[in-house]
Scaffold this active site. Sequence first.
Site, mmCIF file in Angstrom:
data_model
loop_
_atom_site.group_PDB
_atom_site.id
_atom_site.type_symbol
_atom_site.label_atom_id
_atom_site.label_comp_id
_atom_site.label_asym_id
_atom_site.label_seq_id
_atom_site.Cartn_x
_atom_site.Cartn_y
_atom_site.Cartn_z
ATOM 1 N N ASP A 223 62.825 69.224 76.230
ATOM 2 C CA ASP A 223 62.076 68.097 75.691
ATOM 3 C C ASP A 223 61.217 67.443 76.781
ATOM 4 O O ASP A 223 61.680 67.237 77.908
ATOM 5 C CB ASP A 223 63.099 67.071 75.169
ATOM 6 C CG ASP A 223 62.471 65.956 74.374
ATOM 7 O OD1 ASP A 223 61.878 66.238 73.333
ATOM 8 O OD2 ASP A 223 62.586 64.783 74.797
ATOM 9 N N GLU A 284 58.579 72.106 76.045
ATOM 10 C CA GLU A 284 57.728 71.240 75.231
ATOM 11 C C GLU A 284 56.823 70.507 76.215
ATOM 12 O O GLU A 284 57.218 69.517 76.810
ATOM 13 C CB GLU A 284 58.539 70.220 74.427
ATOM 14 C CG GLU A 284 57.648 69.457 73.463
ATOM 15 C CD GLU A 284 57.925 67.966 73.319
ATOM 16 O OE1 GLU A 284 57.388 67.348 72.401
ATOM 17 O OE2 GLU A 284 58.643 67.388 74.151
HETATM 18 C C1 GLC Z 1 59.766 64.959 72.263
HETATM 19 C C2 GLC Z 1 60.469 65.116 70.940
HETATM 20 C C3 GLC Z 1 60.247 63.882 70.151
HETATM 21 C C4 GLC Z 1 60.859 62.727 70.884
HETATM 22 C C5 GLC Z 1 60.301 62.612 72.293
HETATM 23 C C6 GLC Z 1 61.137 61.724 73.148
HETATM 24 O O1 GLC Z 1 58.415 64.878 72.113
HETATM 25 O O2 GLC Z 1 60.020 66.282 70.317
HETATM 26 O O3 GLC Z 1 60.757 63.977 68.857
HETATM 27 O O4 GLC Z 1 60.617 61.524 70.215
HETATM 28 O O5 GLC Z 1 60.279 63.859 72.940
HETATM 29 O O6 GLC Z 1 62.348 62.345 73.472
#
Ligand code: GLC
Length: 558
Positions: A223, A284
């Site tokens: 994440d 991500e």
């Molecule tokens: C990422 C997740 C999202 C979350 C954010 C903070 O972007 O995919 O859903 O709110 O991180 O952890």
Amino acid sequence: MTTVETATPADARPSDTGSEWWRTAVIYQIYPRSFSDSSGDGIGDLPGVTAHLDDLQSLGVDAIWLSPFQRSPQKDAGYDVADYCDVDPLFGTLADFDRMLAEAHARSIRIIVDLVPNHSSDQHVWFQEALAAAPGSPERARYMFRDGKGENGEEAPNNWESVFGGPAWTRVTEPDGTAGQWYLHLFDSSQPDFDWSNDEVREEFRRILRFWLDRGVDGFRVDVAHGLVKQEGLPDYTPAADGGSMGGDEAAVPYWGQPGVHDIYRDWHELLAEYDGDRALCAEAWLPTIAKTAMWVRSDEMHQAFNFVFLETKWDAAALRLVIDESLRAYGEVGAPSTWVLSNHDVVRHASRLALTADIPQGFGVGPNTVGKPDTALGLRRARAASALMLALPGSAYVYQGEELGLPEVIELPDEARQDPTWFRTNGEKYGRDGCRVPLPWTAEGPGYGFNDTGASWLPQPAEWASLARDVQQGDPASTLSLYETLLAERRARGLGAGALEWVDGGSADVVSFRNAGVHVLTNLGSTPVDLPAGTVIAASEPLDGRVLPPDTTVWLA
Ligand code: GLC
């Protein structure tokens, strides 16, 4: 009518250099709270996942990525983790996790779990210790505490804004009752950022990785992988008002994509390599270019990174050709597969997004008052064509739960139902992401459309869910579910994930046309039908009437 001709294939490129499973896998994202609820409390859970593994096997996926199910106060739907090594009672127990993992592996489905290293919950024991400790203490050094500016430290240390809206700093009350230091939270105030220059933080995450690897997980979706390291001195920065909230459009942001993050992933790469079975890391990372994202998947770093540039590409043939070309080139140069993704729990579902008539940046969401709302039928048609295009590409593809049912974004959610922190932190100015998170319809009849047997649902399901339910679609050759089943089966049988893309030139500029592993794929993004070239139709995103490819349709020919 325009004619598409098959021309000599150009620049064939191998998509992979090895046989690891993640190079070609179709990975299905489960958002546990909205997948299937065995307990009936309105929030999905791990036994609910186990109960539907046969359905996922028949869909034909290779792996599952589970969004967070670890202990959490759920201020950001689990992306605020209080204990990284336990299951939140909402979702079950560690024993439920082990059972689910074993049952998935028994069906040759791999399991990837979400790892949230940028921040913890404010209820994490470390943050509670930090609040109880003094400024300058080792407890505070695990997070980003700073003195405020101004005579009495009453101004935030810099001007950074939270991704969810409002300031990225919150001032604490010291144990003696006085107004004290500030801590950084790129997201909600309940999500304090770790300080990744601190060795204790690095060591703790090695322990967490091992905890899940020892249990048998096949990898991690990481994440906010682009956010862990902040620029020295924390300089002021003001993002563009119309930019995407995760920084994807912008260059040189002092908290995104800092060079220091790569050391962390090199370290994790080595740690994963100690384990058997090609365990994998997927980033991500919202970065402005494909070339930058490719740096996350150099051979000693992560294995995959989400291709958000592809996800954000407009429904336009030239734009799609370009992004596919650039992706295969840039990832290929570092020996990594490209990933392909159209939907996830943070973006407007592509069955709605592809028919929006106005630009809506990532994170803003779509709601009752949005200008540019989509036409539902057009959105679904384009989504089916886009998915059929995506699933024909070499590399690894991600499918977000519900897209195989053609679910649209739920736009008409009532204000009082909304739960995304974005909605609260912007005072309703941005709708946020609830519309793509509504619990799945499994059956047309019965409470909660089969999500559970009580009808409770943490977000209300719209009445249209009945006609989109899985049981209605199953066995109907015209359904979106059947389309996905066909695409995934043909993709696997013909080895498209491990294939090499060759463009086919000579047709209409509005048609994306390529060959991969002996399959000729054509997507018509124009407004007039085109003649189909020779070949047997093995999949089509819409029924075909003769040898023509209608607008907003993809066909696979063999
Ligand atoms: C990422 C997740 C999202 C979350 C954010 C903070 O972007 O995919 O859903 O709110 O991180 O952890």
